[in-house]
Design an enzyme around this catalytic site. Structure first.
Site, PDB file in Angstrom:
ATOM      1  N   GLU A   7       0.805  -1.238   0.000  1.00 50.28           N
ATOM      2  CA  GLU A   7       0.000   0.000   0.000  1.00 50.28           C
ATOM      3  C   GLU A   7       0.826   1.271   0.000  1.00 50.28           C
ATOM      4  O   GLU A   7       0.391   2.288  -0.533  1.00 50.28           O
ATOM      5  CB  GLU A   7      -0.931   0.071   1.229  1.00 50.28           C
ATOM      6  CG  GLU A   7      -1.793  -1.127   1.454  1.00 50.28           C
ATOM      7  CD  GLU A   7      -1.156  -2.058   2.457  1.00 50.28           C
ATOM      8  OE1 GLU A   7       0.054  -2.293   2.336  1.00 50.28           O
ATOM      9  OE2 GLU A   7      -1.870  -2.567   3.328  1.00 50.28           O
ATOM     10  N   ASP A  94      -1.913  -5.133   3.679  1.00 48.44           N
ATOM     11  CA  ASP A  94      -2.105  -5.534   5.079  1.00 48.44           C
ATOM     12  C   ASP A  94      -3.081  -6.698   5.185  1.00 48.44           C
ATOM     13  O   ASP A  94      -3.947  -6.892   4.330  1.00 48.44           O
ATOM     14  CB  ASP A  94      -2.617  -4.343   5.897  1.00 48.44           C
ATOM     15  CG  ASP A  94      -1.555  -3.265   6.053  1.00 48.44           C
ATOM     16  OD1 ASP A  94      -0.363  -3.591   5.889  1.00 48.44           O
ATOM     17  OD2 ASP A  94      -1.917  -2.107   6.315  1.00 48.44           O
ATOM     18  N   ASP A  96      -5.612  -7.315   7.196  1.00 45.82           N
ATOM     19  CA  ASP A  96      -6.968  -7.145   7.703  1.00 45.82           C
ATOM     20  C   ASP A  96      -7.945  -7.026   6.532  1.00 45.82           C
ATOM     21  O   ASP A  96      -7.573  -7.172   5.373  1.00 45.82           O
ATOM     22  CB  ASP A  96      -7.054  -5.928   8.630  1.00 45.82           C
ATOM     23  CG  ASP A  96      -6.595  -4.644   7.952  1.00 45.82           C
ATOM     24  OD1 ASP A  96      -6.368  -4.664   6.732  1.00 45.82           O
ATOM     25  OD2 ASP A  96      -6.460  -3.615   8.643  1.00 45.82           O
ATOM     26  N   GLU A  98      -9.455  -4.448   5.270  1.00 46.65           N
ATOM     27  CA  GLU A  98      -9.156  -3.323   4.369  1.00 46.65           C
ATOM     28  C   GLU A  98      -8.048  -3.710   3.399  1.00 46.65           C
ATOM     29  O   GLU A  98      -8.115  -3.424   2.200  1.00 46.65           O
ATOM     30  CB  GLU A  98      -8.749  -2.103   5.196  1.00 46.65           C
ATOM     31  CG  GLU A  98      -9.081  -0.767   4.571  1.00 46.65           C
ATOM     32  CD  GLU A  98     -10.565  -0.494   4.477  1.00 46.65           C
ATOM     33  OE1 GLU A  98     -10.969   0.143   3.481  1.00 46.65           O
ATOM     34  OE2 GLU A  98     -11.327  -0.933   5.353  1.00 46.65           O
ATOM     35  N   TYR A 329       2.015  -5.528  13.206  1.00 50.83           N
ATOM     36  CA  TYR A 329       0.907  -4.761  12.625  1.00 50.83           C
ATOM     37  C   TYR A 329       0.073  -4.113  13.724  1.00 50.83           C
ATOM     38  O   TYR A 329      -0.292  -4.748  14.712  1.00 50.83           O
ATOM     39  CB  TYR A 329       0.042  -5.675  11.766  1.00 50.83           C
ATOM     40  CG  TYR A 329      -0.970  -4.941  10.937  1.00 50.83           C
ATOM     41  CD1 TYR A 329      -0.598  -3.879  10.118  1.00 50.83           C
ATOM     42  CD2 TYR A 329      -2.313  -5.311  10.961  1.00 50.83           C
ATOM     43  CE1 TYR A 329      -1.520  -3.200   9.351  1.00 50.83           C
ATOM     44  CE2 TYR A 329      -3.250  -4.643  10.184  1.00 50.83           C
ATOM     45  CZ  TYR A 329      -2.855  -3.593   9.395  1.00 50.83           C
ATOM     46  OH  TYR A 329      -3.776  -2.925   8.629  1.00 50.83           O
ATOM     47  N   ARG A 331      -2.967  -2.551  13.643  1.00 50.90           N
ATOM     48  CA  ARG A 331      -4.439  -2.560  13.638  1.00 50.90           C
ATOM     49  C   ARG A 331      -4.893  -3.972  13.982  1.00 50.90           C
ATOM     50  O   ARG A 331      -4.981  -4.837  13.116  1.00 50.90           O
ATOM     51  CB  ARG A 331      -4.985  -2.104  12.285  1.00 50.90           C
ATOM     52  CG  ARG A 331      -4.679  -0.646  11.993  1.00 50.90           C
ATOM     53  CD  ARG A 331      -5.378  -0.132  10.752  1.00 50.90           C
ATOM     54  NE  ARG A 331      -5.007   1.254  10.504  1.00 50.90           N
ATOM     55  CZ  ARG A 331      -3.994   1.641   9.731  1.00 50.90           C
ATOM     56  NH1 ARG A 331      -3.248   0.724   9.127  1.00 50.90           N
ATOM     57  NH2 ARG A 331      -3.708   2.915   9.553  1.00 50.90           N
ATOM     58  N   HIS A 375      -3.376 -11.449  13.643  1.00 51.91           N
ATOM     59  CA  HIS A 375      -3.436 -12.555  14.589  1.00 51.91           C
ATOM     60  C   HIS A 375      -2.517 -12.392  15.778  1.00 51.91           C
ATOM     61  O   HIS A 375      -2.337 -13.316  16.546  1.00 51.91           O
ATOM     62  CB  HIS A 375      -3.121 -13.864  13.868  1.00 51.91           C
ATOM     63  CG  HIS A 375      -4.077 -14.138  12.742  1.00 51.91           C
ATOM     64  ND1 HIS A 375      -5.429 -14.304  12.945  1.00 51.91           N
ATOM     65  CD2 HIS A 375      -3.868 -14.258  11.415  1.00 51.91           C
ATOM     66  CE1 HIS A 375      -6.022 -14.532  11.781  1.00 51.91           C
ATOM     67  NE2 HIS A 375      -5.106 -14.494  10.843  1.00 51.91           N
TER      68      HIS A 375
END
Length: 902
Positions: A7, A94, A96, A98, A329, A331, A375
């Site tokens: 990203e 990422d 997740d 998103e 990560y 988030r 996770h």
């Protein structure tokens, strides 16, 4: 060549360092496509559709219109160019929802003809990247549908309810599924505070000394009945809740008991209790707990701490060379740590603190059942990198956040702290009343995790007393314990504390509203849109926020209810797990369900005709009995005595709800009525001069309002008392702005004036504040020019060399947000923690190139907005002209043609 797409450029730079020449790493700069952000982005073929404004077709399974934004088109073209050279594409966004959706959109837009695989990792380290490359997978469409369902749900909510606010409150307002609930929580907390009744109560405090050790004992019982404390009073009435089981001590009796108990010695120790307690460490950080801790300990806003954490995750240039992600990560709502991290942390604790500080790995159970986030909890990627070791590589904010994460992760694996708590009860009789004082103490016997993280506090030591011991007297009493003083203390119950950014995030999380990744944005949005303002760290609702909440709560209660919003989150989790159909989810929300629950579309249709313009009751006028109400005007907020339109006044923009009461409202109305009388006339023009008050403070007005033509107005400066303004002072201010002289270089005038933010001098729209209003009339040209020149004077920290293309000198300059390099309107920060002396010419060119690419994206957006604005202005002019022509045709009957009968 294998093309890896992430990203962000920062993430791409870090990953590139771990890979060989067979890999090319590029970035998408976030989402490359989304629902249309404006009417101009809607494709022509959909513009005439009744649902086009939503960007979603509810009649065709909520099919969305996706458009590649203008900002992303250049990057998409770049990715397509790179794709032609690739024999495989790896989507590494990422892990997740998103990130999964970004990968899916990339796949949909790029349409690659070579094999495509998805890789994911929760830390940017060489081992994590290699493991991801060894274990590729397909895009998880369940996660994509959950993200898409959320995006469309939020679009339907916002684009359906916002127009209701435009019609009934004020234009340009917005409603949001999580945003509106967050505002409601802040508003209702303020309502609780306004309804709160203060209760006053007393206790008695004794100061005792034993062998030079001072300690405190407080009255807890009178005749066997516990003394009433703050929690024993009803917040709605201020009355004692359980009067039969609590003793409400009043001022007079408290003074008598304090005086008599000191004189009535000896006192007697009637009970001593000791117990050992343990304090457990908190689990490692999730997104929300990191935001809460950083807010309290580092004074960072949620949005700022997430920006810092993003940098730590994507990669930091290390002082010893190289670049690597320092944390996992950020988030996440998981509390899990990997087995490798547990083993490494245990080893570090044993080495640095000793065997007693670890008793094996601690595993924490994650509350959320959601599979959305990463996770692992947030932790250092390498626990051996202590904060002390990283001090030279990080700026102050980065080091603060990294230290917080490191300390919490390490402390989570340490042993419990052990504390000894002691309570001593001391009895004394005063006339017909038996009093019991209690002294509490605590000592940390073993610090455990408090050695690294937590508030150890100070030990509250107590003397070594024994039951039955008499103190404070002579003879048989213990002479080593003396009563220094006994005094009554007054207390008042406190209204519930307002939310802070941290406590509001905790409330949202506790209620299951929103996701960890959205909290920072929500907290920022409700403030930037002026629904909530921050005062000394506390969040206070604005009048707009209160009005919007009243409207939504009265007519659309379901949609701003915490339980309904939490239900939406649970159903999105089920979609992510593949257990719920996302189309059914959207249809139940928008169109309703068979169990007679109306959908949002029907709710708006039925409620809109019933909605009245909001009014907020402030109080009652004691003279007339009329209600004093607050109303939302087109531009400003005003108070009014209902039924009398002339009795109204605009509220100053800095007057918040906690400062507005009936007395203040009437004071503003009376002041406005008085201001209708002029303070005098201008001696040269004969025009009336008025001392008025507006939303931005007091000001002077020369003459009357003549239609659209505004009279001359000038600010009197914040805090000026209008009642003390005389004609002489007014004439002096109205002579401003004052021409000081002409700048010899530009030929432009230098002026002194008074504005909304105080007195200033100005040249060619460059404003510089001066000390006082008096300075405006005494300052000379030379001094004014010196102040203006010094405003933009830059401190050079290092001369780097000349730019190879332009030949212009490159310098490291001192800036408000840290050292930076500037070249042809491009500014590039070097980072607060980096030594300017270490910046080479090659470093400077690379930093400027990256800053230029970011500015290019912003410039494209600005041009697009300007173009849209110009088009809108042109359209408005055409409509106005057309309307004018139509009026002429209607207003004046055409003359009959020659020979035609009139």
């Amino acid at each position: 060549m294998k093309l890896i797409i992430v990203e962000s450029p920062a993430k791409a730079r870090t990953i590139t360092r771990f890979l060989g020449d067979q890999y090319e790493v590029s970035s998408s700069y976030g989402h490359i496509r989304d629902l249309p952000g404006s009417a101009g982005e809607i494709p022509a073929k959909f513009k005439k559709e009744p649902w086009a404004r939503l960007g979603v077709n509810p009649d065709n399974n909520y099919e969305p219109i996706y458009v590649v934004s203008q900002d992303s088109k250049k990057q998409v073209a770049e990715l397509k160019k790179l794709m032609k050279k690739a024999d495989e594409i790896l989507l590494a966004t990422d892990e997740d929802r998103e990130g999964e959706a970004i990968s899916w959109h990339l796949l949909e837009v790029l349409q690659p003809k070579v094999p495509v695989q998805r890789i994911s990792f929760h830390e940017i380290t060489k081992s994590a990247i290699q493991e991801a490359l060894d274990n590729p997978r397909d895009i998880d469409m369940k996660l994509v549908r959950a993200q898409e369902g959320r995006r469309i749900l939020d679009r339907l909510f916002g684009y359906s309810l916002s127009p209701v606010l435009w019609k009934k409150v004020r234009t340009k307002l917005s409603a949001g599924r999580v945003q509106s609930v967050a505002v409601r929580l802040v508003v209702e907390k303020e309502e609780e505070r306004q309804a709160f009744h203060v209760a006053k109560y007393f206790d008695v405090e004794a100061s005792l000394v034993s062998n030079e050790l001072p300690f405190i004992a407080r009255l807890t019982e009178v005749n066997g009945t516990r003394l009433a404390g703050g929690k024993d009073f009803d917040p709605d009435t201020g009355l004692l809740k359980n009067a039969e089981s609590r003793f409400h001590l009043h001022e007079d009796l408290a003074a008598i008991l304090a005086k008599d108990s000191k004189n009535n010695v000896p006192w007697k120790v009637t009970g001593i209790s000791r117990k050992e307690t343990t304090q457990r460490p908190s689990p490692p950080f999730t997104t929300s707990t990191l935001q809460q801790a950083a807010s309290g300990r580092l004074r960072l806003s949620p949005q700022r701490v997430m920006r810092v954490a993003q940098r730590l995750y994507e990669g930091i240039a290390l002082a010893g060379g190289g670049r690597e992600g320092l944390i996992t990560y950020m988030r996440t709502d998981s509390l899990t740590l990997s087995e490798k991290a547990l083993a490494e942390t245990e080893h570090l604790i044993r080495d640095q603190y000793g065997q007693d500080f670890t008793d094996g790995p601690r595993r924490y159970k994650t509350k959320s059942k959601s599979a959305q986030e990463a996770h692992e909890a947030i932790r250092p990627t390498d626990v051996t990198r202590t904060p002390q070791m990283m001090a030279s590589s990080l700026d102050s904010e980065e080091l603060g956040v990294y230290t917080l994460i490191w300390n919490r992760a390490v402390a989570s694996q340490m042993t419990n702290a052990k504390l000894d708590k002691t309570a001593i009860d001391i009895a004394v009789s005063v006339e017909n009343k038996n009093l019991v004082f209690r002294s509490n103490g605590s000592v940390v016997r073993f610090p455990g995790f408090l050695k690294v993280y937590g508030d150890r506090g100070k030990d509250a030591l107590l003397p070594n007393l024994s039951e039955g011991m008499e103190i404070g007297g002579t003879g048989s009493a213990n002479p080593t314990v003396t009563i220094d003083k006994v005094q009554p203390l007054m207390h008042e119950t406190q209204p519930p504390a307002r939310y802070t950014e941290a406590s509001l995030i905790k409330k949202l999380e506790d209620e299951g509203i929103g996701r960890p990744s959205t909290y920072a944005t929500v907290i920022s949005t409700i403030q930037t849109r002026d629904y909530v303002t921050k005062k000394g760290g506390a969040l206070i609702p604005s009048y707009i926020g209160i009005a919007v909440t009243h409207l939504l709560r009265e007519h659309f209660k379901t949609y701003v209810d915490t339980s309904f919003t939490a239900l939406m989150e649970r159903e999105l989790d089920l979609i992510a797990e593949g257990k719920f159909d996302w189309i059914e989810f959207l249809d139940r929300f928008y169109r309703g369900s068979e169990d007679n629950q109306r959908g949002l579309e029907k709710a708006i249709e039925e409620e809109l005709p019933e909605i009245k313009f909001p009014r907020i009751l402030v109080g009652t006028d004691p003279k007339t009995g009329g209600a004093i109400v607050l109303r939302i005007g087109r531009n400003y907020v005003y108070v009014q005595v209902e039924g009398d339109e002339d009795r109204s006044a605009t509220l100053p923009v800095d007057l918040l709800i906690d400062e507005l009461n009936p007395e203040k409202a009437l004071e503003l109305i009376v002041a406005r009525d008085k201001s209708k009388e002029p303070i005098g006339q201008h001696p040269e023009t004969g025009q009336n001069i008025y001392a008025l008050s507006g939303p931005f403070g007091p000001y002077l007005q020369l003459g009357e309002q003549d239609g659209d033509k505004k009279p001359k107005r000038i600010s009197m400066g914040k805090g000026t008392d209008r009642s003390k303004v005389d004609l002489e002072f007014a004439l002096r201010l109205l002579s401003l702005p004052r021409d000081i002289g002409i700048d010899p270089e530009t030929g432009k005038p230098v002026r002194a004036g008074l504005g909304r933010f105080g007195p200033y001098v100005e040249l060619n729209r460059v404003f510089v504040s001066v000390d006082s209003v008096d300075t405006l009339f005494t300052i000379g040209l030379e001094e004014a020019m010196e102040r203006i020149r010094n405003k933009n004077k830059k401190t050079v920290l290092k001369e780097i060399g000349n730019h190879p293309e332009t030949g212009e000198p490159l310098q490291v300059l001192k800036g408000r947000y840290g050292p930076y390099i500037s070249h042809q309107k491009i500014n590039a920060t070097i980072g607060k923690g980096r030594d300017p002396e270490d910046v080479t010419l090659a470093d400077a060119l690379a930093l400027l190139k990256e800053a230029a690419s970011r500015k290019g994206k912003k410039k494209t957006t600005r041009k697009k907005k300007d173009k849209k604005k110009a088009t809108k202005k042109k359209t408005t002019k055409k409509k106005a002209a057309k309307k004018k022509v139509t009026k002429k045709k209607v207003g004046k009957k055409a003359a009959p043609a020659k020979g035609e009968t009139p």
